[in-house]
Scaffold this active site. Structure first.
Site, PDB file in Angstrom:
ATOM      1  N   GLY A   1       0.830  -1.199   0.000  1.00 39.74           N
ATOM      2  CA  GLY A   1       0.000   0.000   0.000  1.00 39.74           C
ATOM      3  C   GLY A   1       0.863   1.248   0.000  1.00 39.74           C
ATOM      4  O   GLY A   1       0.508   2.271   0.598  1.00 39.74           O
TER       5      GLY A   1
ATOM      6  N   ASN B   1       1.085  -2.526   5.145  1.00 38.23           N
ATOM      7  CA  ASN B   1       0.206  -1.374   5.283  1.00 38.23           C
ATOM      8  C   ASN B   1      -1.048  -1.452   4.422  1.00 38.23           C
ATOM      9  O   ASN B   1      -1.995  -0.696   4.648  1.00 38.23           O
ATOM     10  CB  ASN B   1       1.016  -0.108   4.925  1.00 38.23           C
ATOM     11  CG  ASN B   1       0.152   1.111   4.767  1.00 38.23           C
ATOM     12  OD1 ASN B   1      -0.328   1.685   5.736  1.00 38.23           O
ATOM     13  ND2 ASN B   1      -0.063   1.523   3.522  1.00 38.23           N
TER      14      ASN B   1
ATOM     15  N   SER C   1      -5.114  -0.150  13.642  1.00 34.38           N
ATOM     16  CA  SER C   1      -5.899   1.083  13.717  1.00 34.38           C
ATOM     17  C   SER C   1      -6.432   1.250  15.124  1.00 34.38           C
ATOM     18  O   SER C   1      -6.641   0.262  15.848  1.00 34.38           O
ATOM     19  CB  SER C   1      -7.073   1.029  12.731  1.00 34.38           C
ATOM     20  OG  SER C   1      -7.984   2.084  12.965  1.00 34.38           O
TER      21      SER C   1
ATOM     22  N   TYR D   1     -14.580  -3.100  10.061  1.00 30.61           N
ATOM     23  CA  TYR D   1     -13.217  -2.585   9.905  1.00 30.61           C
ATOM     24  C   TYR D   1     -12.420  -2.781  11.185  1.00 30.61           C
ATOM     25  O   TYR D   1     -11.279  -3.258  11.163  1.00 30.61           O
ATOM     26  CB  TYR D   1     -13.260  -1.108   9.514  1.00 30.61           C
ATOM     27  CG  TYR D   1     -11.893  -0.484   9.375  1.00 30.61           C
ATOM     28  CD1 TYR D   1     -11.079  -0.804   8.296  1.00 30.61           C
ATOM     29  CD2 TYR D   1     -11.429   0.431  10.316  1.00 30.61           C
ATOM     30  CE1 TYR D   1      -9.818  -0.239   8.157  1.00 30.61           C
ATOM     31  CE2 TYR D   1     -10.174   1.002  10.186  1.00 30.61           C
ATOM     32  CZ  TYR D   1      -9.370   0.669   9.106  1.00 30.61           C
ATOM     33  OH  TYR D   1      -8.123   1.227   8.986  1.00 30.61           O
TER      34      TYR D   1
ATOM     35  N   ALA E   1     -12.964  -4.970  13.489  1.00 32.65           N
ATOM     36  CA  ALA E   1     -12.743  -6.402  13.686  1.00 32.65           C
ATOM     37  C   ALA E   1     -11.594  -6.909  12.820  1.00 32.65           C
ATOM     38  O   ALA E   1     -10.788  -7.740  13.257  1.00 32.65           O
ATOM     39  CB  ALA E   1     -14.026  -7.168  13.363  1.00 32.65           C
ATOM     40  N   ALA E   2     -11.511  -6.414  11.589  1.00 30.23           N
ATOM     41  CA  ALA E   2     -10.421  -6.825  10.706  1.00 30.23           C
ATOM     42  C   ALA E   2      -9.075  -6.376  11.262  1.00 30.23           C
ATOM     43  O   ALA E   2      -8.091  -7.128  11.256  1.00 30.23           O
ATOM     44  CB  ALA E   2     -10.636  -6.260   9.301  1.00 30.23           C
ATOM     45  N   LYS E   3      -9.014  -5.149  11.746  1.00 32.12           N
ATOM     46  CA  LYS E   3      -7.763  -4.661  12.315  1.00 32.12           C
ATOM     47  C   LYS E   3      -7.418  -5.400  13.612  1.00 32.12           C
ATOM     48  O   LYS E   3      -6.236  -5.633  13.906  1.00 32.12           O
ATOM     49  CB  LYS E   3      -7.846  -3.154  12.552  1.00 32.12           C
ATOM     50  CG  LYS E   3      -7.884  -2.335  11.267  1.00 32.12           C
ATOM     51  CD  LYS E   3      -6.623  -2.551  10.425  1.00 32.12           C
ATOM     52  CE  LYS E   3      -6.553  -1.605   9.246  1.00 32.12           C
ATOM     53  NZ  LYS E   3      -5.326  -1.775   8.440  1.00 32.12           N
TER      54      LYS E   3
END
Length: 235
Positions: free
Chosen positions: A8, A75, A128, A138, A140-142
């Site tokens: 990224g 990233n 995050s 979001y 939960a993913a982080k």
């Protein structure tokens, strides 16, 4: 000279991290899906690799092209919008955000881990503040990225590889926030920051640079918050 890979790396925090590592003397490779964006960010000072890091086959091919890597900054990621209020849309959002954030981290991390120096390898993943205080799919993913970081850190600590994460807060000068911030939303976000100002991509890059440095050899399995005190440590 160390070889550093930043995923990224074409925009925002990733670009700032890549530039910081170049300034620190590393040979930097930036990875993303859009060659034109990567080439513009590289400006002749970095190498460019194009790959969709959600795809295991593309990740395997990329890892083969990269070879040995000293520093890996994971990233790549982002936040998506739910298209409607249906359960199917909810399911799609959670799955797609998991793939966009977690698979792009875990697949390349696992692919390159065997080629990292022992001791001396450095992995820094981008978490995050959302993972620390809850924020739907979001967040939960982080949080899943944090779990991978701590588990991987324990697995390779004896090899002298340090694995950590950085958890930024409100950093509006990024592509992540493009089209999402009107004056009211900006004020609402800022009100949640005890230090009373937004962060900068350079401040996040500085935290990543420390965790990627030789000085951070005894720091592993940590999630470093760079968010103006939005979440305070609990003792």
């Amino acid at each position: 000279m160390r070889t550093a890979v930043v995923t990224g790396g074409g925009t925002g925090i990733g670009r700032a991290v890549a530039r910081r590592l170049v300034a620190d003397g590393d040979d930097v490779v930036i990875v993303g899906r859009r060659r034109d964006v990567l080439e513009e960010a590289a400006a002749g000072a970095m190498r460019v690799e194009v790959a969709d890091l959600r795809d295991p086959a593309e990740v395997a091919a990329l890892a083969k092209r990269l070879g040995a890597v000293d520093v890996l900054v994971l990233n790549a990621g982002g936040s998506l919008e739910k298209r409607d209020d249906s359960l199917q849309a909810t399911a799609d959002l959670w799955v797609d955000e998991f793939r966009l954030n977690v698979l792009t981290t875990v697949l390349l991390g696992e692919a390159l881990l065997p080629a990292m120096p022992r001791p001396g390898g450095r992995i820094v993943a981008m978490s995050s503040v959302a993972a620390l205080r809850g924020a739907g799919s979001y967040g939960a993913a982080k949080a899943a990225i944090n779990s991978w970081v701590t588990g991987t850190a324990a697995r390779v600590a004896a090899d002298g590889i340090a694995v950590n994460a950085v958890a930024p807060g409100f950093v509006p000068d990024t592509e992540f926030w493009a089209g999402r911030l009107d004056d009211a939303e900006y004020a609402r976000r800022l009100a949640r920051v005890p230090m009373g100002r937004p962060g900068s991509v350079e401040e996040v890059a500085a935290a990543v640079a420390y965790l990627a440095s030789p000085d951070a050899g005894w720091t592993t399995g940590q999630v470093l918050g760079v968010h103006g005190g939005a979440v305070l440590a609990r003792l």
